[in-house]
Every structure is written in structure tokens, then in C-alpha cells.
Write a protein that holds these residues in place. Structure first.
Motif, PDB file in Angstrom:
ATOM      1  N   ASP A 273     104.957-100.422 108.407  1.00 22.08           N
ATOM      2  CA  ASP A 273     104.159-100.563 107.192  1.00 22.08           C
ATOM      3  C   ASP A 273     102.861 -99.766 107.311  1.00 22.08           C
ATOM      4  OD1 ASP A 273     103.370-101.364 104.718  1.00 22.08           O
ATOM      5  OD2 ASP A 273     102.593-103.305 105.383  1.00 22.08           O
ATOM      6  N   ILE A 274     102.968 -98.453 107.207  1.00 21.47           N
ATOM      7  CA  ILE A 274     101.812 -97.558 107.347  1.00 21.47           C
ATOM      8  C   ILE A 274     101.400 -97.032 105.983  1.00 21.47           C
ATOM      9  CG2 ILE A 274     101.057 -95.313 108.233  1.00 21.47           C
ATOM     10  CD1 ILE A 274     102.760 -95.779 110.662  1.00 21.47           C
ATOM     11  N   CYS A 275     100.110 -96.930 105.775  1.00 22.68           N
ATOM     12  CA  CYS A 275      99.600 -96.323 104.545  1.00 22.68           C
ATOM     13  C   CYS A 275      99.839 -94.815 104.626  1.00 22.68           C
ATOM     14  CB  CYS A 275      98.108 -96.621 104.390  1.00 22.68           C
ATOM     15  SG  CYS A 275      97.331 -95.752 103.009  1.00 22.68           S
ATOM     16  N   GLU A 276     100.728 -94.313 103.793  1.00 22.42           N
ATOM     17  CA  GLU A 276     101.080 -92.900 103.842  1.00 22.42           C
ATOM     18  C   GLU A 276      99.890 -92.001 103.499  1.00 22.42           C
ATOM     19  OE1 GLU A 276     103.765 -91.398 104.833  1.00 22.42           O
ATOM     20  OE2 GLU A 276     104.799 -93.266 105.339  1.00 22.42           O
ATOM     21  N   ARG A 277      99.049 -92.486 102.602  1.00 27.04           N
ATOM     22  CA  ARG A 277      97.898 -91.676 102.208  1.00 27.04           C
ATOM     23  C   ARG A 277      96.911 -91.548 103.359  1.00 27.04           C
ATOM     24  NH1 ARG A 277      96.124 -93.342  96.535  1.00 27.04           N
ATOM     25  NH2 ARG A 277      97.946 -92.121  96.007  1.00 27.04           N
ATOM     26  N   PHE A 278      96.650 -92.667 104.032  1.00 33.52           N
ATOM     27  CA  PHE A 278      95.749 -92.623 105.176  1.00 33.52           C
ATOM     28  C   PHE A 278      96.362 -91.814 106.312  1.00 33.52           C
ATOM     29  CE2 PHE A 278      93.748 -94.034 109.050  1.00 33.52           C
ATOM     30  CZ  PHE A 278      92.412 -94.158 108.700  1.00 33.52           C
ATOM     31  N   SER A 279      97.665 -91.959 106.499  1.00 33.52           N
ATOM     32  CA  SER A 279      98.356 -91.208 107.543  1.00 33.52           C
ATOM     33  C   SER A 279      98.221 -89.718 107.332  1.00 33.52           C
ATOM     34  CB  SER A 279      99.844 -91.591 107.556  1.00 33.52           C
ATOM     35  OG  SER A 279     100.564 -90.777 108.453  1.00 33.52           O
ATOM     36  N   ALA A 280      98.300 -89.281 106.071  1.00 28.49           N
ATOM     37  CA  ALA A 280      98.239 -87.851 105.783  1.00 28.49           C
ATOM     38  C   ALA A 280      96.825 -87.318 105.753  1.00 28.49           C
ATOM     39  CB  ALA A 280      98.914 -87.582 104.430  1.00 28.49           C
ATOM     40  N   PHE A 281      95.887 -88.107 105.197  1.00 29.40           N
ATOM     41  CA  PHE A 281      94.555 -87.598 104.945  1.00 29.40           C
ATOM     42  C   PHE A 281      93.460 -88.176 105.834  1.00 29.40           C
ATOM     43  CE2 PHE A 281      96.510 -87.668 100.517  1.00 29.40           C
ATOM     44  CZ  PHE A 281      96.966 -86.370 100.611  1.00 29.40           C
ATOM     45  N   GLY A 282      93.743 -89.288 106.524  1.00 29.38           N
ATOM     46  CA  GLY A 282      92.692 -89.962 107.272  1.00 29.38           C
ATOM     47  C   GLY A 282      91.738 -90.706 106.358  1.00 29.38           C
ATOM     48  N   TRP A 283      92.174 -90.953 105.143  1.00 35.13           N
ATOM     49  CA  TRP A 283      91.327 -91.592 104.142  1.00 35.13           C
ATOM     50  C   TRP A 283      92.209 -92.217 103.073  1.00 35.13           C
ATOM     51  CZ3 TRP A 283      90.918 -90.516  98.889  1.00 35.13           C
ATOM     52  CH2 TRP A 283      89.866 -91.144  98.216  1.00 35.13           C
ATOM     53  N   CYS A 284      91.781 -93.375 102.565  1.00 35.89           N
ATOM     54  CA  CYS A 284      92.556 -94.059 101.528  1.00 35.89           C
ATOM     55  C   CYS A 284      91.598 -94.613 100.479  1.00 35.89           C
ATOM     56  CB  CYS A 284      93.371 -95.189 102.153  1.00 35.89           C
ATOM     57  SG  CYS A 284      94.174 -96.277 100.946  1.00 35.89           S
ATOM     58  N   PRO A 285      91.843 -94.349  99.191  1.00 32.21           N
ATOM     59  CA  PRO A 285      90.935 -94.831  98.142  1.00 32.21           C
ATOM     60  C   PRO A 285      90.939 -96.347  97.996  1.00 32.21           C
ATOM     61  CG  PRO A 285      92.914 -93.897  97.160  1.00 32.21           C
ATOM     62  CD  PRO A 285      92.965 -93.570  98.626  1.00 32.21           C
ATOM     63  N   GLY A 287      90.689 -98.427 100.428  1.00 30.31           N
ATOM     64  CA  GLY A 287      89.792 -98.998 101.430  1.00 30.31           C
ATOM     65  C   GLY A 287      90.343-100.247 102.075  1.00 30.31           C
ATOM     66  N   THR A 288      89.507-101.261 102.197  1.00 33.62           N
ATOM     67  CA  THR A 288      89.909-102.501 102.856  1.00 33.62           C
ATOM     68  C   THR A 288      90.933-103.294 102.041  1.00 33.62           C
ATOM     69  OG1 THR A 288      87.999-103.611 101.881  1.00 33.62           O
ATOM     70  CG2 THR A 288      87.723-102.715 104.095  1.00 33.62           C
ATOM     71  N   GLN A 289      91.116-102.927 100.777  1.00 30.93           N
ATOM     72  CA  GLN A 289      92.075-103.637  99.937  1.00 30.93           C
ATOM     73  C   GLN A 289      93.497-103.108 100.104  1.00 30.93           C
ATOM     74  OE1 GLN A 289      90.930-106.312  98.292  1.00 30.93           O
ATOM     75  NE2 GLN A 289      88.958-105.751  99.225  1.00 30.93           N
ATOM     76  N   CYS A 290      93.655-102.054 100.866  1.00 31.91           N
ATOM     77  CA  CYS A 290      94.987-101.474 101.057  1.00 31.91           C
ATOM     78  C   CYS A 290      95.878-102.442 101.822  1.00 31.91           C
ATOM     79  CB  CYS A 290      94.884-100.147 101.813  1.00 31.91           C
ATOM     80  SG  CYS A 290      96.488 -99.327 102.058  1.00 31.91           S
ATOM     81  N   PRO A 291      97.067-102.742 101.311  1.00 35.71           N
ATOM     82  CA  PRO A 291      97.946-103.702 101.978  1.00 35.71           C
ATOM     83  C   PRO A 291      98.658-103.112 103.197  1.00 35.71           C
ATOM     84  CG  PRO A 291      99.022-102.827 100.030  1.00 35.71           C
ATOM     85  CD  PRO A 291      97.616-102.283 100.019  1.00 35.71           C
ATOM     86  N   SER A 292      98.648-101.791 103.330  1.00 38.91           N
ATOM     87  CA  SER A 292      99.334-101.140 104.447  1.00 38.91           C
ATOM     88  C   SER A 292      98.370-100.857 105.590  1.00 38.91           C
ATOM     89  CB  SER A 292      99.987 -99.831 103.970  1.00 38.91           C
ATOM     90  OG  SER A 292     100.917-100.073 102.945  1.00 38.91           O
ATOM     91  N   SER A 293      98.947-100.558 106.747  1.00 37.50           N
ATOM     92  CA  SER A 293      98.149-100.372 107.956  1.00 37.50           C
ATOM     93  C   SER A 293      97.440 -99.021 107.982  1.00 37.50           C
ATOM     94  CB  SER A 293      99.048-100.487 109.192  1.00 37.50           C
ATOM     95  OG  SER A 293      98.334-100.189 110.367  1.00 37.50           O
ATOM     96  N   PRO A 381      90.545-100.827 114.898  1.00 32.77           N
ATOM     97  CA  PRO A 381      91.063 -99.684 114.163  1.00 32.77           C
ATOM     98  C   PRO A 381      91.237 -99.873 112.672  1.00 32.77           C
ATOM     99  CG  PRO A 381      92.844-100.844 115.239  1.00 32.77           C
ATOM    100  CD  PRO A 381      91.584-101.548 115.638  1.00 32.77           C
ATOM    101  N   ASP A 382      90.916-101.021 112.132  1.00 32.69           N
ATOM    102  CA  ASP A 382      91.274-101.247 110.737  1.00 32.69           C
ATOM    103  C   ASP A 382      90.139-101.061 109.733  1.00 32.69           C
ATOM    104  OD1 ASP A 382      94.004-103.597 110.639  1.00 32.69           O
ATOM    105  OD2 ASP A 382      93.900-101.496 110.089  1.00 32.69           O
ATOM    106  N   HIS A 383      88.989-100.506 110.183  1.00 35.07           N
ATOM    107  CA  HIS A 383      87.945-100.197 109.215  1.00 35.07           C
ATOM    108  C   HIS A 383      88.356 -98.994 108.399  1.00 35.07           C
ATOM    109  CE1 HIS A 383      84.725-102.975 110.231  1.00 35.07           C
ATOM    110  NE2 HIS A 383      85.124-102.864 111.478  1.00 35.07           N
ATOM    111  N   ARG A 384      88.136 -99.027 107.114  1.00 36.44           N
ATOM    112  CA  ARG A 384      88.520 -97.899 106.253  1.00 36.44           C
ATOM    113  C   ARG A 384      87.324 -97.426 105.448  1.00 36.44           C
ATOM    114  NH1 ARG A 384      92.284-102.540 106.361  1.00 36.44           N
ATOM    115  NH2 ARG A 384      94.299-101.720 106.924  1.00 36.44           N
ATOM    116  N   SER A 385      87.420 -96.205 104.999  1.00 37.30           N
ATOM    117  CA  SER A 385      86.344 -95.630 104.196  1.00 37.30           C
ATOM    118  C   SER A 385      86.471 -96.041 102.738  1.00 37.30           C
ATOM    119  CB  SER A 385      86.402 -94.100 104.281  1.00 37.30           C
ATOM    120  OG  SER A 385      85.564 -93.531 103.320  1.00 37.30           O
TER     121      SER A 385
END
Length: 521
Positions: A273-285, A287-293, A381-385
Motif C-alpha cells: 500500500d504505497i502512495c504512487e505519487r509520493f513514490s514517483a515525486f517524493g511529494w504528495c498533495p 500530506g498527512t491525510q494520504c491513506p497510503s504509505s 519516515p511518515d512525515h509528509r510535505s
């Protein structure tokens, strides 16, 4: 796997700056190379920063450097130990909290992001090391115990300088601790080539164009390099690999140390269960509300696991292209945005509701995007921008005039890091310029043992003096193929830090270099 690493990061503030000064100067002078990283109060308008013309882009960076400030500086000094196994380094890491003594702009979104990642603005305004930007207010700043004098020591050391996506960092360092930035980019690069004769290396360029990693944002590159290095150590193979050791800080010195945990990468079995957007870009819009890792360890392992799966690779490329398409439709102003500066960018009033999504050109069929402000400590590791939608305000800082008398520093002895090192000051804050500088240096050291092309003896030209020959040999000892090549966001070619026949060094730089060497080596 080898035991987890504990990285001691020395927290330097105005009240202990004088005490730690001798140790920092010795670390700089004896280093084999120096890695730097900065935290900034903001960057201004993103449209100008992402201009197609590099000259226009440079002018925008200059404007930001003149109106914003460095609020934290990370210094990682890597010293190769010749009496130890090959590629063994003694690493000393410093995180300096700074306070500009002039008016400067600070952007709310920058504050929000840094606070979420543990930056203490109360401590900055109470204990930040004061400094003045531009040409300085006298020679005392270059010669006394000041942050500008510390930067002068870096210049005098004539060591290789290592940064990650470093164009913006170099501009801010120049404006903050050296002199007013020249108006022309060609003069800026000419000045830099003389300021750092041993060479400038950009690990963003190294990871994309030499190591060719699946992603190149700082945390990913560090985790991948650390994992590859650990595997070599564990296997007992003959392949070259790096070893890092740290000083042991005793007595009251230990109260200045923030111990950063670097645990081994765990298994990815059963975790998808990985956030594909974060995996590709190192960033996810989200943020902490993203249900994926957003766990970078997991992303690295999943990338390796799926490396041979063409379908999975194509899917990832499609996801990245889809992200690019969304950015073009809704947030084209961020295309090719500078990596670890996205959360600091000012949004025009018409762009306030736009979702920010940076973009990169293709690299061997894979498009790379990153936001380096997503740096995540390995122990959390779970802090997000957060998404960046900013406005600017102006703040005036007060001068810090108090000075403490010099005190005798504690003896620092070489001591390998181990998992039993003290952890009393470790906190949940994950974003530190000092630790980012450590990661940058680690990537560079690892790359120097991995990239063999172009490394060899220096071709000695006729009539080359001894000093120049020594510099050439030092440059050849690192990464000749990456020498003085700085990554440019959204561009297929790097910025070459050279003094061309058509560009002159700036007048203020010529005067400054005379002052730098006037203090002696």
C-alpha cells in the motif's frame, strides 16, 4: 544487515557558537570534502524561478536571496581516514540555527512546513546566530567568530563542496555570507569556480545522470545508497564500499548533540500500500491525510522488487505522466520546480487553489520529480510535505549582541557509531539542515566508490604549477564526470560552474578573495 546507524548532529546556536568554533574550524580544515544544506525563509514567485531562460531564472533566485534569509545551515565534514580500511570516513555534522539581523521576508507556508517537521522558531529568534547579508559591514566579520568568518574558513580550506540540487543553496550562501550577488549568471559561475577551486558536486546530478536511480529526491537517494552499501558489507564481498565513523562527545558536549537514528531498511514482504505519487515525486498533495504509505524504505524495496516487471514499470511511468498532465492542466507554474524548495514558493493570487506537482524530464524512460522539503528522518519516515499555496509577510529580526567568553572545548575522539549511542535528545522533528547535509555527503561518498568511469591519473599539462597539479589530483580523486555540474530543474543539461572566456569575475568577488587570503591559510 549491519547494525543501525546513529548519526550525532551537533546543534549550534549563538550561546555555544564561540565554544564550538575551534572544533568546527578544525573539522573544516581537515575534511576531505564538505557537504552543505540550507533551510530558507522562502523563495518567492515560482513562475520566475521556473523560467525557460536560465538567465531569467537566475535573476529570480537573486531576488529571493536578497529578500529572504537562511534560517538554518547544515555542515557535514567528511574526512577520509588513510589509516583505516579503504573508503572509511570520519564524519562531523553541525546544524547551525541562524538569525538574519536585517529585514527579510518569511512565507507562512514555509513556517508551517518547518514547524510540522520540528523546527523551533522560538529557539531561532531567542538563540539564532546573527549575521548580516551582502557585502558585509567590515573586515571584523571575516576575521572574528561570526558565521561569515566560518564561511571564509570553508573557502580557505579549498575542499570539494557537495550539495543536493545546489543552485539555490549556492546563491543564498553567496548573498548571505560572502557578497551581493552579481547581476549576470556568467559572473556568478566564474566567481564560484574561483571560490571553490577543488570543485562543486551536485548529488542531484550524480543520482540522475550517473547512478541513474529510479528516483533522486534526497531521502530516497540516501536510503538507496545506504541499502546498497549495507548489502556489500553484509555479503563480505570484495566490492568497494564506504564506512562512516563519528566522534564521541563526552561531558556537557553531549547536551549539544541531537542523535539521529538510521535504522536498517526492513522487509517489504506483504506490504504494497504505497502512495504512487509520493513514490514517483517524493511529494504528495494529500500530506498527512494520504491513506497510503510514504515510507521511503518501503518505496526503495518495492522499486527493487518490481525492477524486472515491465508491466509495473510501465504503470509507474503512466502514473508519472498522468501526474505531469495534471500539473500541466492545473499547476504548470511548478513544472521542473527546484527540488527541495517547493513548499517555500509564493503563489500568485490567481494560483492560490492550484495543486502543486513538480515535474522532471525523462531519464532513461523514467521521469523524475522531487520535493526535497519532504526530508524524512529514518526514525520517523511518515512525515509528509503539505501542499504549497503561499503568501509573504515581512518580519524584522533584532540583533543578537550578547557574546559568551570562550570556553575550553571537550576532547573529541574518533569512535565508530553504534546502536548503543546516547539518544537522550532525539526528538520527533525530522527536518534538519545538518542531517540533510550528512545524507548529501553520504550519497557522494557512496557514488565515489561506485562510479569508476573517468577516475584515473591526472594528465599533467606542461608548465602546471604544484598547487594547480594538487587541485587537479584532488578533483580526479572524486567524480570527474560530475565536476562542477549543477542540476537544473526541467533541463536536460546541467549548469557548468566555470569561468568562460566571455565572462569576468565580479569586482566585489575579486576584492573579497583578497580579503579571504589576507587572513592566511
Amino acid at each position: 544487515m549491519v547494525s543501525s546507524l546513529v548519526v550525532p548532529v551537533i546543534d549550534v546556536q549563538n550561546d555555544n557558537f564561540r565554544e564550538l568554533w575551534p572544533a568546527m574550524v578544525v573539522a573544516i580544515k581537515t575534511a576531505s570534502f564538505i557537504a552543505l544544506d540550507t533551510e530558507l525563509s522562502g523563495l518567492g514567485n515560482r513562475k520566475s524561478l521556473l523560467a525557460e531562460s536560465i538567465e531569467d531564472r537566475y535573476r529570480a533566485i537573486c531576488s529571493a536571496a536578497r529578500s529572504r534569509s537562511i534560517i538554518s545551515l547544515g555542515i557535514a565534514c567528511y574526512k577520509k581516514l588513510d589509516d583505516k580500511a579503504a573508503h572509511t570516513y570520519l564524519v562531523q555534522v553541525y546544524n547551525l540555527t541562524l538569525l538574519c539581523s536585517e529585514e527579510y521576508m518569511i512565507e507562512p507556508q514555509s513556517v508551517k512546513f518547518l514547524v510540522q517537521h520540528g523546527f523551533d522558531f522560538n529557539k531561532q529568534y531567542a538563540s539564532g546566530i546573527p549575521y548580516l547579508k551582502g557585502n558585509g559591514k567590515g573586515t571584523s566579520e571575516e576575521l572574528g567568530v561570526h558565521i561569515r568568518a566560518l564561511f571564509t574558513e570553508v573557502l580557505r580550506a579549498r575542499k570539494a563542496l557537495v550539495l543536493h540540487n545546489g543552485l539555490i543553496d549556492m546563491a543564498f550562501l553567496y548573498q548571505s555570507f560572502y557578497a551581493n550577488l552579481p547581476d549576470r549568471l556568467a559572473s556568478f559561475t566564474a566567481d564560484l569556480s574561483e571560490m571553490f577551486p577543488a570543485g562543486i558536486y551536485d548529488t542531484k546530478y550524480v543520482t540522475e545522470f550517473e547512478l541513474r536511480l529510479p528516483a533522486s529526491y534526497l531521502e530516497y537517494a540516501y536510503k538507496k545508497c545506504k541499502l546498497d552499501n549495507s548489502r556489500i558489507v553484509t555479503s563480505g564481498g570484495a566490492e568497494p564500499h564506504i564506512r562512516v565513523e563519528f566522534c564521541q562527545y563526552a561531558g556537557h558536549m553531549s547536551s549539544y548533540v541531537d542523535y539521529r537514528m538510521c535504522p536498517d531498511v526492513s522487509s517489504a514482504e506483504g506490504q504494497t500500500d504505497i502512495c504512487e505519487r509520493f513514490s514517483a515525486f517524493g511529494w504528495c498533495p494529500n500530506g498527512t491525510q494520504c491513506p497510503s504509505s510514504h515510507d521511503t524504505d518501503l518505496i526503495v524495496l518495492q522499486d527493487e522488487k518490481g525492477a524486472g516487471d515491465k508491466k509495473k514499470k510501465k504503470k509507474r511511468i503512466r502514473n508519472k505522466k498522468r501526474g505531469r498532465g495534471e500539473a500541466q492542466n492545473g499547476a504548470s507554474v511548478c513544472d521542473g520546480a527546484p527540488d527541495h524548495k517547493i513548499p517555500h514558493m509564493e503563489v500568485d493570487s490567481g494560483d492560490a487553489a492550484v495543486v502543486v506537482r513538480p515535474e522532471r524530464d525523462k531519464l532513461q524512460g523514467e521521469e523524475e520529480v522531487d520535493n526535497e522539503e519532504n526530508q524524512v528522518s529514518e526514525d520517523n519516515p511518515d512525515h509528509r510535505s503539505p501542499a504549497a499555496a503561499e503568501a509573504s509577510t515581512t518580519t524584522t529580526s533584532h540583533k543578537q549582541e550578547s557574546r559568551e567568553e570562550a570556553r575550553e572545548t571537550e576532547t573529541l575522539s574518533n569512535h565508530p557509531a553504534n546502536s548503543d549511542a546516547p539518544k537522550t535528545k532525539a526528538d520527533p522533528g525530522t527536518h534538519r539542515a545538518g542531517f540533510d547535509a550528512y545524507m548529501t555527503g553520504y550519497i557522494f561518498a557512496h557514488a565515489c566508490t561506485t562510479i569508476k568511469e573517468g577516475v584515473g591519473a591526472v594528465e599533467k599539462e606542461q608548465q602546471v604549477d604544484k598547487e594547480q597539479q594538487q587541485l587537479q589530483e584532488e578533483q580526479a580523486a572524486w567524480l570527474p564526470t560530475c565536476l562542477n555540474k549543477v542540476y537544473l530543474s526541467g533541463k536536460a543539461a546541467p549548469l557548468n560552474v566555470v569561468k568562460s572566456t566571455f565572462a569576468r569575475s565580479s569586482k566585489v568577488h575579486i576584492q573579497k578573495m583578497k580579503a579571504v587570503w589576507a587572513g592566511g591559510l
